[in-house]
Design a protein around this motif. Structure first.
Motif, PDB file in Angstrom:
ATOM      1  N   GLU A  54       0.360   3.713 -10.453  1.00 49.35           N
ATOM      2  CA  GLU A  54      -0.717   2.839  -9.319  1.00 49.35           C
ATOM      3  C   GLU A  54      -0.922   1.774  -9.898  1.00 49.35           C
ATOM      4  O   GLU A  54      -1.396   1.353 -11.003  1.00 49.35           O
ATOM      5  N   TYR A  57      -6.821  -2.418  -9.792  1.00 46.78           N
ATOM      6  CA  TYR A  57      -7.304  -3.319  -8.907  1.00 46.78           C
ATOM      7  C   TYR A  57      -8.668  -3.769  -9.868  1.00 46.78           C
ATOM      8  O   TYR A  57      -9.246  -3.065 -10.459  1.00 46.78           O
ATOM      9  N   ILE A  63      -7.607  -1.013  -2.835  1.00 46.66           N
ATOM     10  CA  ILE A  63      -6.126  -0.653  -2.518  1.00 46.66           C
ATOM     11  C   ILE A  63      -6.008  -0.779  -0.796  1.00 46.66           C
ATOM     12  O   ILE A  63      -5.060  -0.965  -0.368  1.00 46.66           O
ATOM     13  N   ASP A  64      -7.025  -0.320  -0.119  1.00 47.91           N
ATOM     14  CA  ASP A  64      -7.039  -0.281   1.484  1.00 47.91           C
ATOM     15  C   ASP A  64      -6.781  -1.378   2.087  1.00 47.91           C
ATOM     16  O   ASP A  64      -6.002  -1.682   3.010  1.00 47.91           O
ATOM     17  N   PRO A  67      -2.909  -3.218  -0.538  1.00 47.88           N
ATOM     18  CA  PRO A  67      -1.862  -2.198  -1.094  1.00 47.88           C
ATOM     19  C   PRO A  67      -0.805  -2.922  -1.744  1.00 47.88           C
ATOM     20  O   PRO A  67      -0.260  -3.866  -1.288  1.00 47.88           O
ATOM     21  N   SER A  69       2.984  -2.250  -3.625  1.00 46.67           N
ATOM     22  CA  SER A  69       4.166  -1.467  -4.195  1.00 46.67           C
ATOM     23  C   SER A  69       4.734  -2.240  -5.504  1.00 46.67           C
ATOM     24  O   SER A  69       4.918  -3.340  -5.625  1.00 46.67           O
ATOM     25  N   SER A  81      -4.132  -6.678   4.407  1.00 41.19           N
ATOM     26  CA  SER A  81      -4.198  -5.856   5.579  1.00 41.19           C
ATOM     27  C   SER A  81      -5.543  -6.223   6.299  1.00 41.19           C
ATOM     28  O   SER A  81      -6.445  -6.768   5.804  1.00 41.19           O
TER      29      SER A  81
END
Lengths: 113, 114
Positions: A54, A57, A63-64, A67, A69, A81
């Motif tokens: 993972e 941060y 992360i929300d 995010p 990858s 986001s």
């Protein structure tokens, strides 16, 4: 050094939408980083992205909202986001080579209206 | 965590004059030091780095920097600047204990005029 590309190079987005930024490296690297550079400011680390784990941060980034990858050793994505005008920045990815030396991509210039 | 201070936010200089951009960092046992340059509307380019060994490091475009452990400084110098050196310069530090993440100074804007 590495050849690093980012897509898109720039974008103009509406508030409330999301944008995914891609970072591609021409060789396999373990450590990749995502930074933000707000207008007229220095660079701030958002997160460290290592393949197979993972993302980690930094304080003030979650992360929300961002995010990340890291599906393989040559590629990573950062999503911004639910954007607001305060997210207008340059987003840069970097890769780490020998003893902490980092090389940067060209950046993605984001303007949120 | 390491902190980096770039003492000058802006440095105006005439073409062909020497320049020094100052950088100080907070003390640590072992750090790696870097200077990056950002030309207008471009990404960051590595100018030079200090990892270990000789305290005087030479980089691209005629730049050099000297690592001074006692003064915790890593000042960047060029003996004769060109118009094309106009850019933003960032000093950065990393250490293995923080996973080699870079901690940047606020940057110094170098403006070279004829």
């Amino acid at each position: 050094s590495a050849v690093i590309s980012q897509k898109p190079s720039r974008d103009i987005c509406q508030r409330g939408t999301s944008l995914t930024i891609q970072c591609q490296v021409d060789s396999q690297v373990t450590m990749m980083f995502w930074y933000r550079q707000q207008p007229g400011q220095s660079l701030t680390l958002i997160a460290t992205a290592n393949q197979g784990s993972e993302a980690t941060y930094e304080s003030g980034f979650v992360i929300d909202k961002f995010p990340i990858s890291r599906p393989n050793l040559t590629f990573s994505t950062l999503t911004v986001s639910n954007m607001s005008p305060e997210d207008s920045s340059i987003y840069l990815c970097s890769v780490e080579y020998h003893q902490g030396t980092q090389y940067f991509g060209p950046g993605t210039r984001l303007l949120v209206l | 965590a390491q902190s980096v201070t770039q003492l000058d936010s802006q440095v105006p200089v005439f073409e062909e004059a020497p320049v020094e951009l100052r950088c100080n960092y907070s003390s640590s046992v072992s750090v790696y030091l870097f200077w990056y340059v950002q030309y207008p509307n471009q990404g960051l380019q590595l100018l030079l780095k200090y990892l270990s060994g000789s305290t005087l490091v030479k980089g691209i475009n005629g730049f050099e920097a000297e690592f001074n452990k006692s003064q915790t400084s890593f000042h960047l110098r060029k003996p004769s600047v060109h118009i094309s050196d106009t850019a933003e310069y960032f000093c950065a530090v990393s250490e293995s204990s923080s996973g080699y993440a870079l901690n940047f100074g606020k940057g110094t804007s170098l403006l070279v005029t004829p």
